[in-house]
Design an enzyme around this catalytic site. Sequence first.
Site, short mmCIF file in Angstrom:
data_model
loop_
_atom_site.label_atom_id
_atom_site.label_comp_id
_atom_site.label_asym_id
_atom_site.label_seq_id
_atom_site.Cartn_x
_atom_site.Cartn_y
_atom_site.Cartn_z
N SER A 36 -10.42 0.85 3.27
CA SER A 36 -9.67 0.52 4.49
C SER A 36 -9.03 1.79 5.03
O SER A 36 -8.32 2.48 4.31
CB SER A 36 -8.55 -0.48 4.20
OG SER A 36 -9.04 -1.70 3.75
N ARG B 133 0.80 -1.22 0.00
CA ARG B 133 0.00 0.00 0.00
C ARG B 133 0.84 1.28 0.00
O ARG B 133 0.46 2.29 0.60
CB ARG B 133 -0.93 0.02 1.22
CG ARG B 133 -2.10 -0.90 1.12
CD ARG B 133 -2.99 -0.58 -0.09
NE ARG B 133 -4.27 -1.23 0.07
CZ ARG B 133 -4.51 -2.50 -0.24
NH1 ARG B 133 -3.55 -3.25 -0.75
NH2 ARG B 133 -5.70 -3.01 -0.06
N GLU C 295 -4.21 4.57 6.18
CA GLU C 295 -3.98 4.22 4.77
C GLU C 295 -4.37 5.34 3.80
O GLU C 295 -3.56 5.71 2.94
CB GLU C 295 -4.69 2.90 4.46
CG GLU C 295 -4.19 2.20 3.21
CD GLU C 295 -4.85 2.74 1.98
OE1 GLU C 295 -4.14 3.16 1.06
OE2 GLU C 295 -6.09 2.77 1.95
N1 EPU Z 1 -6.04 -12.33 3.66
C1 EPU Z 1 -4.87 -13.01 3.45
N2 EPU Z 1 -3.69 -12.33 3.53
C2 EPU Z 1 -3.63 -11.00 3.79
C3 EPU Z 1 -4.83 -10.29 4.01
C4 EPU Z 1 -6.02 -10.98 3.94
O1 EPU Z 1 -4.87 -14.20 3.19
O2 EPU Z 1 -2.52 -10.48 3.86
C5 EPU Z 1 -7.30 -13.02 3.44
C6 EPU Z 1 -8.24 -13.18 4.58
O3 EPU Z 1 -8.08 -14.43 5.21
C7 EPU Z 1 -9.62 -13.10 3.90
C8 EPU Z 1 -9.38 -12.28 2.68
O4 EPU Z 1 -7.99 -12.19 2.54
O5 EPU Z 1 -10.01 -14.36 3.44
C9 EPU Z 1 -9.94 -10.89 2.70
O6 EPU Z 1 -9.59 -10.29 3.88
P1 EPU Z 1 -10.49 -9.15 4.46
O7 EPU Z 1 -11.68 -8.98 3.62
O8 EPU Z 1 -10.57 -9.33 5.94
O9 EPU Z 1 -9.59 -7.93 4.11
P2 EPU Z 1 -8.57 -7.10 4.95
O10 EPU Z 1 -7.24 -7.79 5.10
O11 EPU Z 1 -9.22 -6.59 6.16
C10 EPU Z 1 -7.48 -6.07 2.79
C11 EPU Z 1 -7.38 -4.75 2.09
C12 EPU Z 1 -8.67 -4.40 1.39
C13 EPU Z 1 -8.96 -5.49 0.39
C14 EPU Z 1 -9.09 -6.81 1.15
C15 EPU Z 1 -9.32 -7.97 0.23
C16 EPU Z 1 -5.75 -3.47 3.35
C17 EPU Z 1 -5.52 -2.29 4.24
N3 EPU Z 1 -7.03 -3.70 3.03
O12 EPU Z 1 -8.38 -5.91 3.86
O13 EPU Z 1 -8.45 -3.20 0.66
O14 EPU Z 1 -10.14 -5.21 -0.33
O15 EPU Z 1 -7.87 -7.07 1.86
O16 EPU Z 1 -8.12 -8.46 -0.27
O17 EPU Z 1 -4.79 -4.11 2.93
C18 EPU Z 1 -8.61 -0.81 0.76
O18 EPU Z 1 -7.39 -0.77 0.68
O19 EPU Z 1 -9.29 0.25 0.78
C19 EPU Z 1 -9.29 -2.11 0.80
C20 EPU Z 1 -10.58 -2.23 0.96
#
Ligand code: EPU
Length: 342
Positions: A239, A165, A337
Amino acid sequence: MYVLENVPLPAYSTMRVGGNARYLADIANAHEISDAVAFAEEKQVPILMIGSGSNVIWRDEGFEGLVLVNKIPGFDISSFDDSASYVTIGAGEDWDSVVERTVSAGLSGIEQLSLIPGTAGATPVQNVGAYGQEISNVLMTLQAYDLHEKTLVTMTASDCEFGYRTSRFKTSDRDRFLITSISLILSKRPPIPPFYHAVDQYLKKNDISEHSATNIRKAVIDIRKSKLPDPASVNNAGSFFKNPYIVRSKLTQLRADYPDIAYWDVDEYNVKLSAAWLIEQAGFKSAQDDETGMATWPTQPLVLVNQHAKTTAQVLAFRDKIAGAVQEKFSVELEQEPELLP
Ligand code: EPU
């Protein structure tokens, strides 16, 4: 180029707060940037470029300069070889529409970045990522106007200093480059598993065995719609925090007290914690804060929602409550972020 004066900036941020811009103009092509630079020099004010404002928070003081709203169009596919194509995209194109067009053209590489709000030119700034795909993995080159050298430059992906990011456009060269177009290299072959757990689960549940870019795009759209608010109707900036990186020894300490702490392996030394999990455990699941008018989104606490906050100060006060509670409970620092501008 038509310059507006004293423009309220809440209309140019999906969080819908902030003061006024002294000047604001739409930019329809790269040549207009030279006119904008001349205008700003004459008025002796700084320049700042935005896309659709879905990852920026304006300060209450506003911006005593010239805001350029990137509306540069362009979408051109050319075959590279049997297995890949180049796609060159104007920075002002709507990102999800770009994803849709590449998927329709049978190309893969950005289908998991479906439904991410914003413009194409903004994707390298924060190295947009979701479900294991990042723009840095497919970006070949980008074109930008260099405000120091006053000329258009071409950069390769390695010039951009990408990280999780982040990029040089958010850090060391924050106010220097205005991105005008990006060129991606996309595959003519279908996406290759393994997919993130959430995507995998969706495919199994819906009996989808063909891993076409179209099917993966549909899966991601459905998952995102079920978890994330639509910035067109709910004021938010995606996020609000990054998932924090910590060293493994710190994880060992945390796991002694919190055995079910959520994390993912990064490398030999570091892990990435789930910011969403930390925020929930710190007491902010479905939180509504009357004092600031802010809330956390019920199905994704990492997304802060402006229900009726009027000022950036209120948004940041809610941010500080959450980050403070997480720091207090876990001694882990949450990093914001979206960009606070200017
Ligand atoms: N997951 C991984 N590895 C990671 C992160 C997540 O395997 O490093 C898996 C989780 O197990 C879950 C899935 O990814 O199955 C989605 O995770 P979740 O929806 O909880 O997302 P998050 O980690 O809270 C991040 C991004 C989001 C992005 C989602 C989906 C950041 C700050 N946020 O959130 O991005 O949509 O993953 O990949 O990294 C944004 O940047 O505005 C945003 C919404």
